[in-house]
Design a protein around this motif. Sequence first.
Motif, mmCIF file in Angstrom:
data_model
loop_
_atom_site.group_PDB
_atom_site.id
_atom_site.type_symbol
_atom_site.label_atom_id
_atom_site.label_comp_id
_atom_site.label_asym_id
_atom_site.label_seq_id
_atom_site.Cartn_x
_atom_site.Cartn_y
_atom_site.Cartn_z
ATOM 1 N N ASP A 157 10.751 7.451 -2.713
ATOM 2 C CA ASP A 157 9.318 7.733 -2.529
ATOM 3 C C ASP A 157 9.104 8.587 -1.288
ATOM 4 O OD1 ASP A 157 8.754 6.202 -4.726
ATOM 5 O OD2 ASP A 157 7.957 4.492 -3.602
ATOM 6 N N TRP A 206 3.021 8.810 0.154
ATOM 7 C CA TRP A 206 2.879 9.582 1.395
ATOM 8 C C TRP A 206 2.956 8.662 2.605
ATOM 9 C CZ3 TRP A 206 -0.838 9.164 5.212
ATOM 10 C CH2 TRP A 206 -1.964 8.385 4.911
ATOM 11 N N ARG A 207 2.496 7.420 2.457
ATOM 12 C CA ARG A 207 2.579 6.460 3.569
ATOM 13 C C ARG A 207 4.041 6.118 3.876
ATOM 14 N NH1 ARG A 207 -2.387 3.710 4.461
ATOM 15 N NH2 ARG A 207 -3.965 4.405 2.970
ATOM 16 N N ALA A 228 0.847 -1.205 0.000
ATOM 17 C CA ALA A 228 0.000 0.000 0.000
ATOM 18 C C ALA A 228 0.876 1.247 0.000
ATOM 19 C CB ALA A 228 -0.925 0.003 1.220
ATOM 20 N N HIS A 247 -4.550 13.666 5.066
ATOM 21 C CA HIS A 247 -4.353 12.226 5.215
ATOM 22 C C HIS A 247 -4.607 11.810 6.658
ATOM 23 C CE1 HIS A 247 -2.817 11.805 1.207
ATOM 24 N NE2 HIS A 247 -1.835 12.649 1.424
ATOM 25 N N ALA A 276 2.226 2.055 -3.518
ATOM 26 C CA ALA A 276 1.259 2.747 -4.378
ATOM 27 C C ALA A 276 0.978 4.159 -3.879
ATOM 28 C CB ALA A 276 -0.041 1.949 -4.437
ATOM 29 N N GLU A 277 1.171 4.384 -2.553
ATOM 30 C CA GLU A 277 0.887 5.701 -1.979
ATOM 31 C C GLU A 277 2.119 6.183 -1.215
ATOM 32 O OE1 GLU A 277 -2.811 5.899 0.108
ATOM 33 O OE2 GLU A 277 -3.913 4.967 -1.554
ATOM 34 N N ARG A 326 4.383 13.910 -5.371
ATOM 35 C CA ARG A 326 3.129 13.194 -5.574
ATOM 36 C C ARG A 326 2.819 12.219 -4.420
ATOM 37 N NH1 ARG A 326 0.065 11.175 -9.389
ATOM 38 N NH2 ARG A 326 0.662 12.889 -10.736
ATOM 39 N N PRO A 327 1.622 12.345 -3.803
ATOM 40 C CA PRO A 327 1.283 11.461 -2.680
ATOM 41 C C PRO A 327 0.857 10.057 -3.109
ATOM 42 C CG PRO A 327 -0.476 13.074 -3.033
ATOM 43 C CD PRO A 327 0.610 13.411 -4.007
ATOM 44 N N VAL A 328 0.262 9.951 -4.296
ATOM 45 C CA VAL A 328 -0.261 8.670 -4.773
ATOM 46 C C VAL A 328 0.200 8.503 -6.214
ATOM 47 C CG1 VAL A 328 -2.369 7.380 -5.332
ATOM 48 C CG2 VAL A 328 -2.306 8.830 -3.284
ATOM 49 N N ALA A 332 7.829 12.434 -1.210
ATOM 50 C CA ALA A 332 6.550 12.759 -0.563
ATOM 51 C C ALA A 332 6.746 13.851 0.483
ATOM 52 C CB ALA A 332 5.956 11.500 0.077
ATOM 53 N N ARG A 335 0.270 6.608 -10.136
ATOM 54 C CA ARG A 335 -0.601 5.939 -11.117
ATOM 55 C C ARG A 335 0.175 4.892 -11.898
ATOM 56 N NH1 ARG A 335 -5.005 7.291 -8.666
ATOM 57 N NH2 ARG A 335 -5.334 9.531 -8.546
#
Length: 770
Positions: free
Chosen positions: A614, A564-565, A558, A588, A561-562, A623-625, A618, A627
């Motif tokens: 990443d 920010w996490r 997860a 968030h 893909a995201e 970009r937080p998420v 972030a 594509r």
Amino acid sequence: MTRSATPDAGRAGRLRWRIDIRGVVQGVGFRPFVHREAVAYHLTGKVVNTGQGVVIEAQGDEGALSRFVAALRSKAPAAAVLQDVTISPLPLVAETAFAIGRSEATGSPSAGIPADLALCPECLAELFDPGNRRFRYPFINCTNCGPRYTITRAIPYDRPQTSMAPFSMCNDCRAEYEDPADRRFHAQPNACPSCGPHLWLADAAGQRLAEREAAVAAAAERLQAGAILALKGIGGFHLAVDAANHEAVQRLRQRKGREEKPLAVMVRDPARARQLCRLTAAEEALLDSAAAPIVLAPKQPGHGLSPAVAPKSDRFGVMLAYAPLHHLLLAEGPAVLVMTSGNPSEEPICIDNQEALQRLAGIADFFLCHDRDILSRADDSVLWHLAGETRTIRRARGHVPRPILLAADGPAVLGVGGELKNTICCLKGDQAWVSQHLGDLKSLEGFAFFRETVAHLGRIYEVTPELVAHDLHPAYLSTRWAREQDGVPRLGVQHHHAHLAACLGENRHAGPAIGVILDGTGYGTDGTIWGGEVLIGDCREFRRFAHLAPMPLPGGDAAVAEPWRAGVGYLHAAYGGAVPELPFLQGHDVGALVAQLARRINCPETSSCGRLFDAVAAIAGGRPVIRYEAQAAIEFMQAGARLAGPAFPFELDPEHDTLVVAVAPLVRAVAEAVRGGATVAEVSARFHLTLVELFLEVVRRAAAATGLGTVALSGGVLQNHLLFVGLAERLQAAGFTVLTHGELPANDGCIAFGQAVVGRAWLMSRPKPW
Ligand code: ZN
Ligand code: ZN
Ligand code: FE
């Protein structure tokens, strides 16, 4: 590389030489070329295809022989690659002519099948010549061009072994095929409108709307009107739309489920490509090569294409028309076409007419099909030019199945690769065959493509592996497949060791070397996820000299893909549990994530360099998420666009016999810079410089500890050109010999080759039972 041995010529006069040539010399018009040159130099003798390449016996004046050999190198057909030329003297014989001999099916078939070749200039001229019998015929080809690998079932590469077998040549075609002086001498896919394959245009229900050449005009008209066309090409179906039609491009993205990943475009000629991209001479040569790959190059302002073609990217992936059909469509339809693989997102490309109608239903409005079967699917290759060399991102059509020449002979080994960007690889003798890009094995279709390719390569090259080498990750489908192969020894190879061995093997370097492997994800020998590794080793074994400190990744996949996490996870670790207020956290649910981190629920730790990218991107406000894979890192790099100081602080902590790169001080410094108002561009430029300095320092220490002066660079993160070029240049300036990938990608497309190289080294060093 070319090796050559010229025998002592002795006294001047008449001589007879045997010239052994290895490389890509079959199915590319090489024998007719040799014949022409031999006649021009008044030589007698013969040229014969063998299982290993081409053998020439040439007799004549010594000077003429030397010039003949020089001409073989300098004037060879565009698609030929001379890897090895060996000359040995023979006794003179009585003869009067130079002949093209029959193929010799002796020895093991290592000459194999040539790669697919783009339409040649002569055939292109005939295609648009109203007086030619192949005027507007979409399957025109000759010995210098046309499909090869994708239409071949088995070797020797001969018409009955191809999907041209059902078409029997008319008298005109046969006459060309049998005439050594003709451009179509032994052109296996030779065909014409009266004896060859044909096109038709169908609607989404499979109803035929137009046949033969009328189908091209009808398809071009629909493209002009904004329709999405599925068209059968060389290695599979493409989905095409007018690249200048914004609405059509958006509709294609929406239907294909491809949100932001750049789409490739196709144009007729280099002049058109220059209107879209700023191209160096080297990039233009690459674009115009017989392999006709997609080339990534910087966008030209005022290109006139839909912004949806490559949103947020500073480059286009552009290729030239390579099949006659492409030339016809671009002449009669839009001048620039989006050409993306005919598949639902991330699945293998469709090759069969019925399959396309089913799998592309709901995506394509119309289908341009034909009756020449594609037997091996192959996506378009993707290349670019970086740090003075051609680099590969995706190796497929036009490049497979060209073998990679190894430094030495050894037992046959199969490497089955990783899981994403998968390839497979067979080592046999002193050659390696790396399959085309197979992609993601997790879909049913992807795994089927994998099994089909294992069978196909085994059949073509008659390889019976003595060992199957696979990844250590127990859940990878390739690993599971390998473990089901009874009766053959298996070897698990650590992912980043495979990267190192791939780089050594491709450079024909025995090692040991210092491997800087900057990667996304790879299963470590300790069961954790690795990815920011400095290894010391050779093709047989390695040790983990240094690595990035493991950081928590809340939610595992997860967080991939995201990003920010990942940012929250890295901050949580860097600040001992107290995540500081930062702009990127707004909107968030940070509390839930922090609770998860505190209780360590599903928070795998990783030393991945990709995840560090990443997280930092972030935190900096990127970009937080995402594509598509690596999107955050790519946009972060584009924002920085250069290396600039001051570098962020980092620490190297010796831990037992390993050096751990403390990431926490770096993450804290990034967070402080962002709180102080630093922009994404500033943080990016400083972060890239930091990584360059950091890994340079680690390499210095590895060199001091071992005395090694050679560094191998591999891993998907090194496709970041700012980092790659910066690191390679600084290492070279510091006196290191730097080995990099060229023919193979630095990403997981090289894993199968690396596994096979390690597997062979393991077999060869294994203590004998006697
Ligand atoms: Zn041609
Ligand atoms: Zn014909
Ligand atoms: Fe990798």
